[in-house]
Design a protein around this motif. Sequence first.
Motif, PDB file in Angstrom:
ATOM      1  N   VAL A 368       5.141 -11.135   9.749  1.00 12.04           N
ATOM      2  CA  VAL A 368       5.572  -9.846  10.302  1.00 12.04           C
ATOM      3  C   VAL A 368       5.031  -9.668  11.717  1.00 12.04           C
ATOM      4  O   VAL A 368       3.852  -9.921  11.981  1.00 12.04           O
ATOM      5  CB  VAL A 368       5.078  -8.686   9.416  1.00 12.04           C
ATOM      6  N   THR A 369       5.896  -9.199  12.625  1.00 12.46           N
ATOM      7  CA  THR A 369       5.471  -8.819  13.970  1.00 12.46           C
ATOM      8  C   THR A 369       5.571  -7.304  14.108  1.00 12.46           C
ATOM      9  O   THR A 369       6.233  -6.634  13.309  1.00 12.46           O
ATOM     10  CB  THR A 369       6.338  -9.495  15.040  1.00 12.46           C
ATOM     11  N   SER A 370       4.937  -6.759  15.134  1.00 14.62           N
ATOM     12  CA  SER A 370       4.895  -5.297  15.289  1.00 14.62           C
ATOM     13  C   SER A 370       6.280  -4.686  15.445  1.00 14.62           C
ATOM     14  O   SER A 370       6.521  -3.558  15.023  1.00 14.62           O
ATOM     15  CB  SER A 370       4.015  -4.919  16.485  1.00 14.62           C
ATOM     16  N   GLY A 371       7.208  -5.435  16.044  1.00 13.77           N
ATOM     17  CA  GLY A 371       8.552  -4.895  16.233  1.00 13.77           C
ATOM     18  C   GLY A 371       9.292  -4.644  14.937  1.00 13.77           C
ATOM     19  O   GLY A 371      10.262  -3.872  14.906  1.00 13.77           O
ATOM     20  N   GLU A 372       8.844  -5.275  13.853  1.00 11.89           N
ATOM     21  CA  GLU A 372       9.520  -5.125  12.562  1.00 11.89           C
ATOM     22  C   GLU A 372       9.017  -3.923  11.776  1.00 11.89           C
ATOM     23  O   GLU A 372       9.461  -3.683  10.654  1.00 11.89           O
ATOM     24  CB  GLU A 372       9.358  -6.413  11.747  1.00 11.89           C
ATOM     25  N   THR A 373       8.095  -3.151  12.358  1.00  9.46           N
ATOM     26  CA  THR A 373       7.584  -1.959  11.679  1.00  9.46           C
ATOM     27  C   THR A 373       8.444  -0.733  11.948  1.00  9.46           C
ATOM     28  O   THR A 373       8.113   0.360  11.494  1.00  9.46           O
ATOM     29  CB  THR A 373       6.138  -1.670  12.119  1.00  9.46           C
ATOM     30  N   GLY A 374       9.541  -0.900  12.687  1.00 10.71           N
ATOM     31  CA  GLY A 374      10.388   0.246  13.019  1.00 10.71           C
ATOM     32  C   GLY A 374      11.222   0.749  11.853  1.00 10.71           C
ATOM     33  O   GLY A 374      11.778   1.842  11.917  1.00 10.71           O
ATOM     34  N   TYR A 398      -0.470 -10.717   2.429  1.00  3.82           N
ATOM     35  CA  TYR A 398      -0.675  -9.373   1.886  1.00  3.82           C
ATOM     36  C   TYR A 398       0.364  -9.076   0.812  1.00  3.82           C
ATOM     37  O   TYR A 398       1.528  -9.495   0.916  1.00  3.82           O
ATOM     38  CB  TYR A 398      -0.603  -8.340   3.011  1.00  3.82           C
ATOM     39  N   PRO A 399      -0.019  -8.322  -0.237  1.00  2.89           N
ATOM     40  CA  PRO A 399       0.884  -8.115  -1.383  1.00  2.89           C
ATOM     41  C   PRO A 399       1.960  -7.069  -1.105  1.00  2.89           C
ATOM     42  O   PRO A 399       1.890  -6.302  -0.134  1.00  2.89           O
ATOM     43  CB  PRO A 399      -0.065  -7.640  -2.480  1.00  2.89           C
ATOM     44  N   VAL A 400       2.948  -7.045  -1.992  1.00  4.25           N
ATOM     45  CA  VAL A 400       3.970  -5.994  -1.964  1.00  4.25           C
ATOM     46  C   VAL A 400       3.281  -4.636  -2.054  1.00  4.25           C
ATOM     47  O   VAL A 400       2.322  -4.452  -2.817  1.00  4.25           O
ATOM     48  CB  VAL A 400       4.950  -6.181  -3.140  1.00  4.25           C
ATOM     49  N   GLY A 401       3.755  -3.667  -1.284  1.00  8.55           N
ATOM     50  CA  GLY A 401       3.157  -2.339  -1.265  1.00  8.55           C
ATOM     51  C   GLY A 401       2.179  -2.137  -0.122  1.00  8.55           C
ATOM     52  O   GLY A 401       1.758  -1.009   0.144  1.00  8.55           O
ATOM     53  N   THR A 402       1.807  -3.228   0.560  1.00  7.48           N
ATOM     54  CA  THR A 402       0.922  -3.103   1.716  1.00  7.48           C
ATOM     55  C   THR A 402       1.612  -2.291   2.805  1.00  7.48           C
ATOM     56  O   THR A 402       2.803  -2.467   3.082  1.00  7.48           O
ATOM     57  CB  THR A 402       0.548  -4.497   2.266  1.00  7.48           C
ATOM     58  N   LEU A 403       0.873  -1.387   3.429  1.00  8.25           N
ATOM     59  CA  LEU A 403       1.397  -0.610   4.560  1.00  8.25           C
ATOM     60  C   LEU A 403       1.007  -1.329   5.840  1.00  8.25           C
ATOM     61  O   LEU A 403      -0.160  -1.664   6.046  1.00  8.25           O
ATOM     62  CB  LEU A 403       0.828   0.808   4.540  1.00  8.25           C
ATOM     63  N   VAL A 404       1.992  -1.578   6.696  1.00 13.48           N
ATOM     64  CA  VAL A 404       1.771  -2.330   7.933  1.00 13.48           C
ATOM     65  C   VAL A 404       1.945  -1.387   9.118  1.00 13.48           C
ATOM     66  O   VAL A 404       2.999  -0.761   9.271  1.00 13.48           O
ATOM     67  CB  VAL A 404       2.746  -3.522   8.048  1.00 13.48           C
ATOM     68  N   VAL A 405       0.904  -1.276   9.943  1.00 12.85           N
ATOM     69  CA  VAL A 405       0.912  -0.387  11.099  1.00 12.85           C
ATOM     70  C   VAL A 405       0.917  -1.236  12.365  1.00 12.85           C
ATOM     71  O   VAL A 405       0.111  -2.176  12.501  1.00 12.85           O
ATOM     72  CB  VAL A 405      -0.319   0.537  11.105  1.00 12.85           C
ATOM     73  N   ALA A 406       1.820  -0.920  13.301  1.00  8.18           N
ATOM     74  CA  ALA A 406       1.839  -1.614  14.592  1.00  8.18           C
ATOM     75  C   ALA A 406       0.694  -1.084  15.450  1.00  8.18           C
ATOM     76  O   ALA A 406       0.614   0.108  15.718  1.00  8.18           O
ATOM     77  CB  ALA A 406       3.167  -1.390  15.293  1.00  8.18           C
ATOM     78  N   GLN A 410       5.632  -2.882  22.681  1.00  9.09           N
ATOM     79  CA  GLN A 410       6.346  -2.235  23.776  1.00  9.09           C
ATOM     80  C   GLN A 410       6.850  -0.856  23.364  1.00  9.09           C
ATOM     81  O   GLN A 410       7.120  -0.592  22.193  1.00  9.09           O
ATOM     82  CB  GLN A 410       7.524  -3.101  24.220  1.00  9.09           C
ATOM     83  N   GLY A 411       6.991   0.021  24.384  1.00  4.03           N
ATOM     84  CA  GLY A 411       7.551   1.351  24.150  1.00  4.03           C
ATOM     85  C   GLY A 411       6.746   2.149  23.145  1.00  4.03           C
ATOM     86  O   GLY A 411       5.535   2.244  23.233  1.00  4.03           O
ATOM     87  N   LYS A 412       7.435   2.703  22.144  1.00  2.00           N
ATOM     88  CA  LYS A 412       6.784   3.560  21.156  1.00  2.00           C
ATOM     89  C   LYS A 412       6.454   2.812  19.868  1.00  2.00           C
ATOM     90  O   LYS A 412       6.299   3.406  18.815  1.00  2.00           O
ATOM     91  CB  LYS A 412       7.683   4.762  20.839  1.00  2.00           C
ATOM     92  N   THR A 413       6.327   1.502  19.969  1.00  2.00           N
ATOM     93  CA  THR A 413       6.042   0.716  18.770  1.00  2.00           C
ATOM     94  C   THR A 413       4.695   1.079  18.172  1.00  2.00           C
ATOM     95  O   THR A 413       4.548   1.176  16.948  1.00  2.00           O
ATOM     96  CB  THR A 413       6.075  -0.788  19.114  1.00  2.00           C
ATOM     97  N   ARG A 414       3.683   1.287  19.003  1.00  2.47           N
ATOM     98  CA  ARG A 414       2.329   1.531  18.506  1.00  2.47           C
ATOM     99  C   ARG A 414       2.299   2.741  17.576  1.00  2.47           C
ATOM    100  O   ARG A 414       2.781   3.806  17.911  1.00  2.47           O
ATOM    101  CB  ARG A 414       1.365   1.753  19.673  1.00  2.47           C
ATOM    102  N   GLY A 415       1.711   2.550  16.392  1.00  4.22           N
ATOM    103  CA  GLY A 415       1.597   3.637  15.433  1.00  4.22           C
ATOM    104  C   GLY A 415       2.692   3.669  14.391  1.00  4.22           C
ATOM    105  O   GLY A 415       2.601   4.424  13.427  1.00  4.22           O
ATOM    106  N   GLN A 416       3.761   2.866  14.565  1.00  5.18           N
ATOM    107  CA  GLN A 416       4.808   2.814  13.546  1.00  5.18           C
ATOM    108  C   GLN A 416       4.230   2.253  12.239  1.00  5.18           C
ATOM    109  O   GLN A 416       3.351   1.398  12.257  1.00  5.18           O
ATOM    110  CB  GLN A 416       5.949   1.895  14.006  1.00  5.18           C
ATOM    111  N   ILE A 417       4.751   2.728  11.126  1.00  8.37           N
ATOM    112  CA  ILE A 417       4.282   2.241   9.830  1.00  8.37           C
ATOM    113  C   ILE A 417       5.460   1.828   8.969  1.00  8.37           C
ATOM    114  O   ILE A 417       6.523   2.460   8.993  1.00  8.37           O
ATOM    115  CB  ILE A 417       3.424   3.302   9.100  1.00  8.37           C
TER     116      ILE A 417
END
Length: 525
Positions: A368-374, A398-406, A410-417
Amino acid sequence: MSAELTAQEPSAKYLVNLQPPLVRHFDLIAQALGGVARLRELIFQIASTGHLLETYEEVVPSRLDTVSEFVMGQAPPGAECNEVGQGTIFVKTGEFGRLFPEVREWTTKPLKFARQGDVLICVVGATIGKLNLAIDCAIGRSVAAIRPQQRLDTKYLYYMLMPFTLALRRESRGSAQGVIGKSELSKVTIRVPSKQEQLRIVTRVEELMQLCDALEASGQLEAQQHAQLVNTLLGTLTQSETPEALADNWQRIATHFDLLLDRPEAVDALEQTILQLAVRGLLVPQGPTDEPASVLLQKIRTEKDHLIAQRKIKRDKPLPPITDEEKPFALPQGWEWVTIDALANVGTGTTPSRDNAAFFDGGVIPWVTSGETGQPFIRQTEQHVTDAALTQTSLTIYPVGTLVVAMYGQGKTRGQISELCIPATTNQACAAIVLVEPSMAHKDYVKLVFEKSYEEIRELSAGGAQPNLNVGKVKATLIPLPPLGEQARIVARANELRKICTVLRQRMVASYALQSQLVDVFSGG
C-alpha cells in the motif's frame, strides 16, 4: 443578474444582436458549473466571426504569419538576471498577469525583445497559450511576441487569438505539455477587417467582458454569503449541549435545507457537522446499561499486557498523560480521552530498493502507498512485493481490519484513512493502526474519528506547523472514546445520515449534467 437585460446596461443593445438563445438563457449559462468562463469563450468565438456587430465586413480570413511577425524568446544567462532593477525588464511565463506582465525581474544581457503593441503568448509549460499585452521588455524562451502589422490593432489581435489559445489550453490539460512554435502560430487564421470595424469589435467585447466580470463577482459574493450562512446555522448544531437540544435545533434548520443544501460544498459542511456531532456524543442517546469506556480501556490494557508477555508485540514507551489543555471539548458521562497508542499497535512500512528486481518482480504480496488511502477501503493495490522483500527488509504484513493513515504525500493526502480488506504491507508514508482485541469491536468508530476532519487530525498530531505526520504523532492522536455499546449506535446513525449526503451529491451531479447539456444547446455548442 436578470436575463432580461435593461437598456441601462451598456451591453444590452449589443446582446440583442447575438444568438437569441444566448440572451434568453443568459442566467442559466452563467449559473451552470463553469458557466461564466464558457460565456467568455463563446463571446470570443462570436467576435472572431464578426457577428457581434449589427453589420460586418465580409473578409477572407488571413493566416497569422501574413499579418504579423513572430519573435521567439531566448533566456539570458542566469548570472545576468536580477531583481533590483538593473538593465532591461525581463518577462517569463511566471510574470504574466491578467492583461499585462508584472515586472519582477531585469537582465543586463537581453537577447530577444518584445515591445509595446505586441501580444505575448506562453509557448511552453503549464500556462501554454496564455496571452498578455506586451510592454517594452526582454522575453525568455517560454514566451513569444506576436508583432502585428500596422493595419492590425493590438487589442483586436489579442481578442481574436483567444479562441485558439483557450482551445489549446483546454486540450493540454491532463496531457503532456506541448510547445507552440512558429509553424503552429503561422497556421492560425483570423479575420482582418478595416481598422474601424476592429475597434468597434474591441469595444463590444470589452463591454461584454465587464458584464461577465459582474456576473462572476456577484456569484462569488453569493457563494461567500451562502457559506457564511451554512457555517452559522450548522454551527448551532455543534453548539447543542444534549441530544434533545440538538433535535430541536435540527428541526428548525431542516425546514430550510432546500435553500442551504443546494451546492456540493454545503453538503460537505453538513457531513462534517454530522461527524462532529457523532464524536461529541450528540447523535444518539446514552444507554443506561452501557459499561463506561474506562472498563473497555482496562480490558484493552490487559490484552496488551498479555500480547507483550507472549512477545507478540513490543512494549512501547508510555506517552505522557493527556492534560486538560489538550482536550478539545468536554465529554459526556462515561467517555474517556485516550490516544490511539492506548488502543492499538501503530507501525509503518518501507520501500524496498528498486535496484533489486527480486523485491518487486513477480511479487504477489499487496503493498500500500499513501495515495491509495483516498478510498474508504483497500481491496487491492497497484503494486506488490515478493517474499524476498518481506524477509530482507522491515516490511510487515498487516491483517484485515488494519486502519492505514497517510502520513505524507501530495496535496491533501496527509491524514487520509482507509481500511484494509486484504492482508497487506505498506510503504514508509503510511501508518498502520492495528487495534488490540477487544478494541477491534470499535474499529468503525475509530475510523470515523479520523474521518471527522483529517485536517484537524493533522493539526493536532503535527502541532500545526510541520507538513508531515510520523508514527509518533499518529500514536498521540486523541480519541474521544464512548462506551462500546454507544459506539455501535453512533456509527450506525452517522452512516445513515452520510448516505443521505451521498444521495444529495448524486442529485447535484445529475442536475449539473442537465444544466451543462442545456448550456450546450442554448449556446450552440
